[in-house]
Write an enzyme that holds these catalytic residues in place. Structure first.
Site, PDB file in Angstrom:
ATOM      1  N   LYS A  36       0.544  -1.370  -0.232  1.00 32.35           N
ATOM      2  CA  LYS A  36       0.147  -0.291  -0.081  1.00 32.35           C
ATOM      3  C   LYS A  36       0.854   1.279   0.134  1.00 32.35           C
ATOM      4  O   LYS A  36       0.282   2.285  -0.473  1.00 32.35           O
ATOM      5  CB  LYS A  36      -0.945   0.165   0.687  1.00 32.35           C
ATOM      6  CG  LYS A  36      -0.523  -0.125   2.669  1.00 32.35           C
ATOM      7  CD  LYS A  36      -0.962  -0.134   3.869  1.00 32.35           C
ATOM      8  CE  LYS A  36      -0.901   0.101   5.329  1.00 32.35           C
ATOM      9  NZ  LYS A  36      -1.471  -0.530   5.866  1.00 32.35           N
TER      10      LYS A  36
ATOM     11  N   ARG B  59      -8.439  -1.264  16.953  1.00 34.75           N
ATOM     12  CA  ARG B  59      -8.807  -0.879  15.201  1.00 34.75           C
ATOM     13  C   ARG B  59      -9.697  -1.958  14.826  1.00 34.75           C
ATOM     14  O   ARG B  59     -10.246  -1.975  15.754  1.00 34.75           O
ATOM     15  CB  ARG B  59      -7.079  -0.524  14.366  1.00 34.75           C
ATOM     16  CG  ARG B  59      -7.833   0.321  12.951  1.00 34.75           C
ATOM     17  CD  ARG B  59      -6.729   0.088  12.195  1.00 34.75           C
ATOM     18  NE  ARG B  59      -6.451  -0.297  11.395  1.00 34.75           N
ATOM     19  CZ  ARG B  59      -4.960  -1.290  10.648  1.00 34.75           C
ATOM     20  NH1 ARG B  59      -4.386   0.068  10.088  1.00 34.75           N
ATOM     21  NH2 ARG B  59      -5.418  -2.262   9.776  1.00 34.75           N
TER      22      ARG B  59
END
Ligand SMILES: *Cc1c(COP(=O)(O)O)cnc(C)c1O
Length: 354
Positions: A36, A129
């Site tokens: 990413k 998260r």
């Protein structure tokens, strides 16, 4: 373009191979190379793909779509939204999920396009998260997923040291394997994947034995920057200089270090704190906060000091150097810096294969 980000392909593939070896040494058979931070940089991802990871992982559907021609399984690391499910099943083979309605929608999308889609159910071990925090809820969700026609429940996963900074430990990873065992008992399925974490594992796995059953890591930063993310230390045997940024000098002048006249906010609404160091030889480089925040740049020449930046200008102290107008100044970058540089369309991207 006046700034170039150069990637050294040999060093990158070296690190990818070393990551594979390090995983194998710790009993982890499956490696997801997380790309990413390359923001859809096709040529770079093709090169890293030549090391044959088990998956290419990215958090953005747009990037996976750009890599469609690469013949490797693809993993979507950030759950698709409900609106993205049909695109997700077209470009990703597997996605990380934490919401039952989204898996239901993936199931419908997969049915419609006559495909199967793999999912890894995310468990939150305390980093807060993504993932399901309550083990009972995780088991119930896994049972529901296991009954879907077009979805393969490949296993469970977790993500640590991302939001909350919680380290992987023998205790929390053992909890993950226990949840997997319970799901196997309840569903009578074999879960082949326990996706146990990211680059922070490189910083802790020599301190305790990785519980048996952890079968996969998803690794980005440690491979691209040669450092683990538990403590931020370099990893032995890995290159930490895969990327270099070169930026043109567009002005060099002797100027005082303190602004002249009544001072107020700078262009970013901040009151600057400026140290008086007398008259200095100051350079301006053609890059700015639109491309990268200056705190993420590391001058390779230790004589250079970054003074500040506005949206398009970076000011450096060149007093102790002999740089001239027309030359470029070189920097290394950290992970947030790499992310923003690869995202910026104003930065030239170059690969050297030496
Ligand atoms: C970004 C990401 C990773 C990779 O993290 P690194 O610290 O770069 O190794 C792994 N898993 C998920 C879910 C991610 O979003």
């Amino acid at each position: 373009m006046s700034a170039t980000l150069t990637l050294n392909a040999k060093k990158m593939t070296h690190n990818a191979v070393q990551a594979r070896i390090a995983c194998a040494r710790h009993g982890i058979s499956s490696l997801v190379i997380v790309v990413k931070a390359l923001s859809g940089w096709k040529k770079a991802v093709e090169l890293i793909g030549q090391t044959l990871p088990d998956f290419l992982g990215d958090s953005r559907i747009e990037n996976l779509s750009a890599f469609r021609h690469i013949d490797l399984p693809k993993m979507l690391l950030r759950s698709p939204s409900l609106q993205e499910c049909s695109r997700c099943v077209r470009v990703a083979d597997v996605s990380l999920v934490s919401e039952l309605p989204i898996v239901q929608s993936l199931n419908l999308a997969a049915q419609k396009s006559h495909r199967r889609h793999g999912v890894i159910l995310m468990i939150d071990l305390g980093d807060l998260r993504e993932g399901i925090l309550d083990p009972e809820e995780a088991i119930a969700t896994a049972i529901a997923i296991s009954e879907m026609d077009s979805i393969d429940l490949l296993g469970i996963g977790t993500n640590l040291t991302c939001y909350g900074g919680v380290l992987p430990s023998q205790e929390n990873l053992t909890r993950l394997v226990e949840i997997k065992n319970k799901i196997e008992q309840e569903t009578h399925l074999w879960l082949r994947v326990v996706s146990g974490g990211n680059s922070s594992m490189f910083g802790v796995w020599d301190q305790f034995p990785i519980p048996e059953g952890i079968s996969q890591l998803r690794v980005g930063e440690s491979l691209l920057l040669g450092r683990e993310t538990a403590f931020g230390n370099p990893i032995e045997g890995f290159h930490d200089d895969i990327f270099q940024l070169d930026v043109d000098i567009i002005e060099i002048k002797q100027k005082p270090s303190l602004p002249i006249g009544e001072a107020t906010m700078n262009s970013f609404g901040e009151i600057p704190q400026i140290e008086d160091m007398g008259i200095r030889r100051r350079g301006i480089l053609s890059i700015g906060k639109q491309d990268i925040l200056p705190e993420h740049l590391i001058p390779i020449d230790p004589q250079i000091r970054i003074i500040g930046a506005s949206s398009d200008h970076l000011i450096v102290d060149l007093t102790d150097t002999s740089y001239q107008l027309g030359e470029a100044i070189s920097f290394g970058v950290d992970y947030p810096g790499l992310l923003s540089l690869t995202t910026s369309k104003y930065i030239k991207k170059k690969i050297i294969e030496e």
